[in-house]
Design an enzyme around this catalytic site. Sequence first.
Site, short mmCIF file in Angstrom:
data_model
loop_
_atom_site.label_atom_id
_atom_site.label_comp_id
_atom_site.label_asym_id
_atom_site.label_seq_id
_atom_site.Cartn_x
_atom_site.Cartn_y
_atom_site.Cartn_z
N SER A 7 -3.38 -41.49 15.62
CA SER A 7 -2.98 -42.31 16.75
C SER A 7 -1.45 -42.28 16.90
CB SER A 7 -3.45 -43.75 16.57
OG SER A 7 -2.90 -44.51 17.63
N HIS A 32 -4.89 -39.05 19.45
CA HIS A 32 -5.39 -40.30 20.00
C HIS A 32 -4.23 -41.01 20.70
CE1 HIS A 32 -8.25 -43.65 20.30
NE2 HIS A 32 -7.21 -44.45 20.05
N ASP A 34 -3.08 -44.31 22.86
CA ASP A 34 -3.42 -45.69 23.20
C ASP A 34 -2.59 -46.18 24.38
OD1 ASP A 34 -5.33 -46.46 21.14
OD2 ASP A 34 -3.68 -46.15 19.73
N MET A 36 -1.92 -49.35 26.74
CA MET A 36 -2.12 -50.81 26.81
C MET A 36 -1.32 -51.41 27.96
SD MET A 36 -1.52 -51.64 22.79
CE MET A 36 -2.34 -50.70 21.51
N HIS A 65 -7.35 -43.54 25.09
CA HIS A 65 -8.03 -44.83 24.95
C HIS A 65 -7.33 -45.85 25.85
CE1 HIS A 65 -8.86 -48.39 21.92
NE2 HIS A 65 -9.50 -48.53 23.07
N MET A 67 -6.74 -49.34 27.20
CA MET A 67 -6.92 -50.78 26.97
C MET A 67 -6.28 -51.48 28.16
SD MET A 67 -6.14 -50.63 22.93
CE MET A 67 -5.53 -48.97 23.10
N MET A 136 -14.34 -50.43 18.01
CA MET A 136 -13.06 -50.99 17.57
C MET A 136 -13.28 -51.71 16.24
SD MET A 136 -10.93 -49.98 19.74
CE MET A 136 -9.59 -50.71 18.80
N GLY A 141 -4.92 -53.75 20.49
CA GLY A 141 -3.62 -54.24 20.91
C GLY A 141 -2.49 -53.83 19.99
N PHE A 142 -2.80 -53.63 18.73
CA PHE A 142 -1.74 -53.32 17.76
C PHE A 142 -2.23 -52.33 16.72
CE2 PHE A 142 -1.23 -57.58 19.42
CZ PHE A 142 0.09 -57.57 19.85
N GLY A 143 -1.32 -51.50 16.25
CA GLY A 143 -1.60 -50.67 15.10
C GLY A 143 -1.36 -51.46 13.83
N GLY A 144 -1.78 -50.92 12.72
CA GLY A 144 -1.45 -51.50 11.42
C GLY A 144 -2.22 -52.75 11.03
N ASP A 174 -12.05 -46.83 15.41
CA ASP A 174 -10.63 -46.98 15.74
C ASP A 174 -10.07 -48.29 15.21
OD1 ASP A 174 -8.14 -46.77 16.82
OD2 ASP A 174 -8.78 -47.01 18.91
N GLY A 175 -9.16 -48.17 14.23
CA GLY A 175 -8.43 -49.33 13.73
C GLY A 175 -8.60 -49.53 12.23
N GLY A 176 -7.50 -49.50 11.52
CA GLY A 176 -7.55 -49.79 10.09
C GLY A 176 -8.26 -48.74 9.25
N GLY A 196 -3.88 -44.30 12.57
CA GLY A 196 -2.49 -44.40 13.01
C GLY A 196 -1.55 -44.58 11.84
N SER A 197 -1.42 -45.84 11.40
CA SER A 197 -0.47 -46.15 10.32
C SER A 197 -0.75 -45.36 9.05
CB SER A 197 -0.54 -47.63 9.96
OG SER A 197 -0.70 -48.40 11.10
C1 DX5 Z 1 -5.48 -50.44 18.45
C2 DX5 Z 1 -5.48 -48.99 18.84
C3 DX5 Z 1 -5.62 -48.07 17.68
C4 DX5 Z 1 -4.43 -48.09 16.74
C5 DX5 Z 1 -4.91 -47.66 15.39
O1 DX5 Z 1 -5.46 -51.20 19.59
O2 DX5 Z 1 -6.56 -48.72 19.71
O3 DX5 Z 1 -5.87 -46.74 18.11
O4 DX5 Z 1 -3.39 -47.25 17.18
O5 DX5 Z 1 -3.86 -47.85 14.49
P1 DX5 Z 1 -4.11 -48.11 12.94
O6 DX5 Z 1 -4.82 -46.87 12.42
O7 DX5 Z 1 -2.73 -48.28 12.41
O8 DX5 Z 1 -4.99 -49.32 12.82
ZN ZN Z 2 -7.10 -46.56 20.09
#
Ligand code: DX5
Ligand code: ZN
Length: 215
Positions: A7, A32, A34, A36, A65, A67, A136, A141-144, A174-176, A196-197
Amino acid sequence: MAKIAPSILAADFGNLERDCKMVNASEADWFHIDIMDGVFVPNISYGMPVLKAIQTVAQKPLDVHLMIVDPDRYIETFADLGAVVLTVHYEACTHLHRTLQKIKSCGMLAGVALNPHTPVHVLEAIIHEVDLVCLMSVNPGFGGQSFIENTYEKTIALRALIAKKRATTQIEIDGGVTNQNAAALIQAGADVLVAGSHVFKAEDPPATIKTLKQF
Ligand code: DX5
Ligand code: ZN
């Protein structure tokens, strides 16, 4: 072996070209992306000019993606920007069937994302029209953020729904996502892992991608 989609939200925007080239040279499968809008989710990421810059460097499919509320307004725009997969949120689409048809008529694969609270059975009547379901595993809304554990159960239920309906839909998580949960997610039925992170904050991102590909 799952597809891995780093991501770009977690990339270093001051070195976007370098980070995109890292993804090109790695074993990753997709980018990927994102998008928003600060309305559907409580954050604004980046928009068309940044995506255009990514597109000029990226040599792998763009998995976009959205959002955003009312995504129908931008389907053609994202097709022009080179999206290969375009994912909209179930929770943002009143006429989801029409939205998916429009995405496909623009030559893209049609994805639907489900928030952590949305059960997979809401897609039962439409699963044949869906090329990819993005589960999800954090609130968008946020990475990490940390991984929400009910995702395993949802992945298993979605895999069963796809089998029951004899659909060919891919399952994306997607996420974590990290090397701590990747194996269990693939075991549960995931086809694509977004990270992502875990990738971009790693000391060695290409090696981290390589490890994810080995599960
Ligand atoms: C969250 C995004 C994810 C995010 C994943 O809203 O849709 O794609 O970038 O980031 P990590 O892998 O850091 O959770
Ligand atoms: Zn995403």
